[in-house]
Design a protein around this motif. Structure first.
Motif, mmCIF file in Angstrom:
data_model
loop_
_atom_site.group_PDB
_atom_site.id
_atom_site.type_symbol
_atom_site.label_atom_id
_atom_site.label_comp_id
_atom_site.label_asym_id
_atom_site.label_seq_id
_atom_site.Cartn_x
_atom_site.Cartn_y
_atom_site.Cartn_z
ATOM 1 N N HIS A 36 0.828 -1.207 0.000
ATOM 2 C CA HIS A 36 0.000 0.000 0.000
ATOM 3 C C HIS A 36 0.861 1.255 0.000
ATOM 4 O O HIS A 36 0.675 2.169 -0.817
ATOM 5 C CB HIS A 36 -0.916 -0.023 1.219
ATOM 6 C CG HIS A 36 -1.770 1.204 1.368
ATOM 7 N ND1 HIS A 36 -2.849 1.454 0.564
ATOM 8 C CD2 HIS A 36 -1.683 2.260 2.227
ATOM 9 C CE1 HIS A 36 -3.413 2.605 0.914
ATOM 10 N NE2 HIS A 36 -2.717 3.115 1.921
ATOM 11 N N LYS A 39 3.045 1.847 -3.206
ATOM 12 C CA LYS A 39 2.345 2.522 -4.295
ATOM 13 C C LYS A 39 2.127 4.002 -3.979
ATOM 14 O O LYS A 39 2.379 4.875 -4.820
ATOM 15 C CB LYS A 39 0.998 1.841 -4.540
ATOM 16 C CG LYS A 39 0.145 2.525 -5.607
ATOM 17 C CD LYS A 39 -1.180 1.816 -5.787
ATOM 18 C CE LYS A 39 -2.071 1.952 -4.581
ATOM 19 N NZ LYS A 39 -3.433 1.402 -4.807
ATOM 20 N N ALA A 40 1.703 4.287 -2.744
ATOM 21 C CA ALA A 40 1.348 5.663 -2.385
ATOM 22 C C ALA A 40 2.534 6.612 -2.452
ATOM 23 O O ALA A 40 2.384 7.777 -2.819
ATOM 24 C CB ALA A 40 0.726 5.694 -0.989
ATOM 25 N N MET A 100 -0.189 12.842 4.624
ATOM 26 C CA MET A 100 0.428 12.153 3.474
ATOM 27 C C MET A 100 1.949 12.235 3.516
ATOM 28 O O MET A 100 2.610 12.510 2.513
ATOM 29 C CB MET A 100 -0.094 12.743 2.163
ATOM 30 C CG MET A 100 -1.456 12.205 1.739
ATOM 31 S SD MET A 100 -1.385 10.451 1.312
ATOM 32 C CE MET A 100 -0.360 10.515 -0.161
ATOM 33 N N LEU A 184 -4.166 9.690 -4.433
ATOM 34 C CA LEU A 184 -3.289 9.208 -3.365
ATOM 35 C C LEU A 184 -3.834 9.563 -1.987
ATOM 36 O O LEU A 184 -3.698 8.786 -1.034
ATOM 37 C CB LEU A 184 -1.875 9.769 -3.553
ATOM 38 C CG LEU A 184 -1.113 9.244 -4.774
ATOM 39 C CD1 LEU A 184 0.237 9.942 -4.909
ATOM 40 C CD2 LEU A 184 -0.918 7.737 -4.688
ATOM 41 N N ASP A 187 -6.562 7.155 -1.365
ATOM 42 C CA ASP A 187 -5.981 5.831 -1.153
ATOM 43 C C ASP A 187 -5.372 5.732 0.242
ATOM 44 O O ASP A 187 -5.530 4.738 0.954
ATOM 45 C CB ASP A 187 -4.908 5.572 -2.212
ATOM 46 C CG ASP A 187 -4.495 4.116 -2.280
ATOM 47 O OD1 ASP A 187 -5.386 3.250 -2.281
ATOM 48 O OD2 ASP A 187 -3.286 3.849 -2.318
ATOM 49 N N ALA A 188 -4.681 6.788 0.653
ATOM 50 C CA ALA A 188 -4.043 6.782 1.975
ATOM 51 C C ALA A 188 -5.077 6.720 3.093
ATOM 52 O O ALA A 188 -4.819 6.152 4.164
ATOM 53 C CB ALA A 188 -3.170 8.017 2.137
#
Length: 414
Positions: A36, A39-40, A100, A184, A187-188
């Motif tokens: 995870h 990718k982020a 992030m 992102l 997604d995070a």
């Protein structure tokens, strides 16, 4: 031990055993976090191994303070303090996802692991002394079996929530900066739910421990000023520290990179790989229960040596095989490495008397192997472009465990 005392110890054993499930669950979210976060933040394998580094370096930093707390104020205080750190780190995943920033995620994991250090320093020796010394290793393997149950559930539950659509790096790079940032951020945010729920549950467990009367067992002749050097004179303890360093490194390499390994070696998706990661956790669980049963008629050190040999053979298959057979090999490794931590731990503290708590801290410190050895796996993977070659690291680790189980385990023979 009279019946009333036995019942009190039984409840204490049940309550402490629940901790094995909770720290097993959070540890086994790491295999989901690694792909995870990779990718982020567009990370290399070496950079993603910092997830494991942040977790397991905490064991090295906090093991002696945890041991001091246990000697000074007892097991219950250590457990409650550990649960407090655990919950705090879980809640910090929320601001980490909002900002992030990769280092914030690593910081939250470090704080969680500080709590786990207290829990493992307390719970492992506590289980060994809550009952007949002759069955201490068997009892600890049983309690650790709930760690295996967590290892089964965490990748499946965490993977379903955290691992979203598998967009390729090329497709991600093709997005506009605004669209990529929005993607992102969304997604995070998938990590928030699991860690928020986990934090709330841990707070409730801490309250339960705080208001439950537990027996705090102490050695009558225990000297609070017992020094590391005094415990370190025992050769079997020194070897247990070495063996545990390499074992934990092997376990982290095998399980933390399982999803990443499977997607490369067998060309399956992350969503498919999470089920096989769950199967590895189930194999780990079954291996614990099987090992607990086998120890009824096989000496723990001999079973440890045999399991280490089987782990080496299956790791060789994972390194040099191809396709799904490599995934099945790692599932087999999970089965055979299942008894290693509790068996090394209980053999290492056997017969140490007043040195047991400081010895427990030393063995917990050796968990730092889980911080350092995955870095070697990540480096080999990045340099060779072949993650399977990185599994030479756990292969060497299992050999060290074999040596301990075969020759260096006994207080009498060293």
């Amino acid at each position: 031990m009279n019946k009333a005392t036995g019942n009190k110890y039984l409840f204490a054993l049940i309550l402490v055993t629940s901790l094995f499930f909770f720290w097993g669950f959070v540890h086994n979210l790491d295999p989901v976090l690694i792909p995870h976060l990779k990718k982020a933040f567009t990370l290399t394998d070496l950079e993603t191994s910092l997830v494991d580094f942040s977790v397991f370096i905490a064991y090295f930093v906090m093991a002696l303070p945890a041991g001091f707390v246990m000697r000074k104020w007892g097991y219950k205080t250590g457990i409650v303090l550990g649960l407090t750190f655990f919950a705090l780190g879980s809640f910090l995943f929320l601001p980490a996802a909002d900002t992030m920033q990769y280092p914030f995620f690593l910081g939250a994991l470090f704080i969680i692991a500080c709590g786990l250090t207290f829990l493992e320093t307390a719970a492992n020796p506590y289980v060994t002394i809550l009952g007949d010394p002759e069955t201490a290793t068997q009892r600890l393997n049983f309690s650790q079996s709930f760690n295996g149950l967590a290892a089964t559930l965490a990748p499946i539950v965490g993977g379903a929530i955290i691992l979203t659509d598998e967009i390729s790096p090329k497709a991600l790079a093709a997005m506009t900066p605004t669209a990529r940032h929005a993607y992102l951020v969304e997604d995070a945010a998938t990590v928030k739910g699991p860690y928020l729920v986990l934090g709330i549950v841990i707070v409730l467990v801490a309250i339960l421990f705080l208001f439950t009367k537990l027996p705090d067992i102490k050695n009558e002749d225990e000297n609070e000023n017992s020094k590391i050097a005094h415990a370190w004179v025992h050769p079997h303890l020194r070897w247990a520290v070495i063996a545990q360093f390499f074992y934990v490194g092997a376990q982290v390499c095998v399980l933390s990179f399982f999803i990443r390994f499977s997607t490369v070696s067998a060309s399956i998706t992350q969503q498919e790989a999470k089920w096989y990661a769950g199967a590895a956790g189930l194999a780990f669980l079954v291996g614990r229960f099987a090992g607990t049963y086998f120890m009824g008629f096989i000496k723990p050190n001999r079973l440890l040596a045999f399991y280490a040999v089987m782990s080496m053979l299956l790791t060789l298959l994972a390194i040099f095989g191809s396709g799904m057979i490599t995934v099945y090999a790692l599932i087999g490794v999970a089965f055979f490495m299942s008894i290693m931590f509790p068996t090394i731990f209980s053999l290492g503290i056997a017969g140490l008397g007043k040195d047991t708590k400081i010895a427990s801290s030393l063995i917990v410190m050796s968990i730092v192997g889980g911080a350092l050895l995955p870095l070697a796996l990540g480096y080999i993977s990045d340099q060779t472009g072949h993650i399977q070659y990185g599994y030479l690291v756990p292969l060497i680790c299992f050999f060290v465990v074999f040596v301990f189980g075969w020759k260096k385990w006994s207080p009498k023979e060293n």
